[in-house]
Design an enzyme around this catalytic site. Sequence first.
Site, PDB file in Angstrom:
ATOM      1  CG  HIS A 169     -75.170 -32.705  24.620  1.00 41.55           C
ATOM      2  ND1 HIS A 169     -73.941 -32.697  24.000  1.00 41.55           N
ATOM      3  CD2 HIS A 169     -75.249 -33.891  25.259  1.00 41.55           C
ATOM      4  CE1 HIS A 169     -73.317 -33.838  24.247  1.00 41.55           C
ATOM      5  NE2 HIS A 169     -74.078 -34.580  25.017  1.00 41.55           N
TER       6      HIS A 169
ATOM      7  CD  GLU B 188     -70.575 -36.337  25.991  1.00 41.73           C
ATOM      8  OE1 GLU B 188     -71.768 -36.026  26.144  1.00 41.73           O
ATOM      9  OE2 GLU B 188     -70.147 -36.932  24.986  1.00 41.73           O
TER      10      GLU B 188
HETATM   11 CO    CO Z   1     -73.581 -36.558  25.346  1.00 41.59          CO
END
Ligand code: CO
Length: 139
Positions: A7, A128
Amino acid sequence: MIGRLNHVAIAVPDLRAAAAKYRDLLGAHVTEPRALPGHGVTVVFVTLENSKLELLAPLGDASPIAAFLAKNPAGGMHHICFEVPDIAAAAETLAAAGARVLGEPQIGAHGLPVIFLHPKDFDGTLIELEEVKPELLPA
Ligand code: CO
């Protein structure tokens, strides 16, 4: 090491307004808001055919995105998330190469272990990593 883009996360000042924009104007599927007190954020996911967006709004006084929104009051891209098959191995390899791994693996918004990498080591972008077991991926 990294696999799919899981994402792109965007910090937003008004989660309801941002969710409505993606749902009503852009015609995307948007999940219901979910409070993640442990992470200091409320999130919705915008589900796209090939990836997701994570819209983040601060939750509580010590939200890690409060400072980001103070600097970027209109909102902005906050981090990008890549999938890795083994988060402990990824963290070890990166730390050994001198990249700053921020803290220990935590359970992220999808219930899977995540870690963050310092933006100064990745061209100004907070990264991330999320552990997604290859056998769980659609063929
Ligand atoms: Co995230």
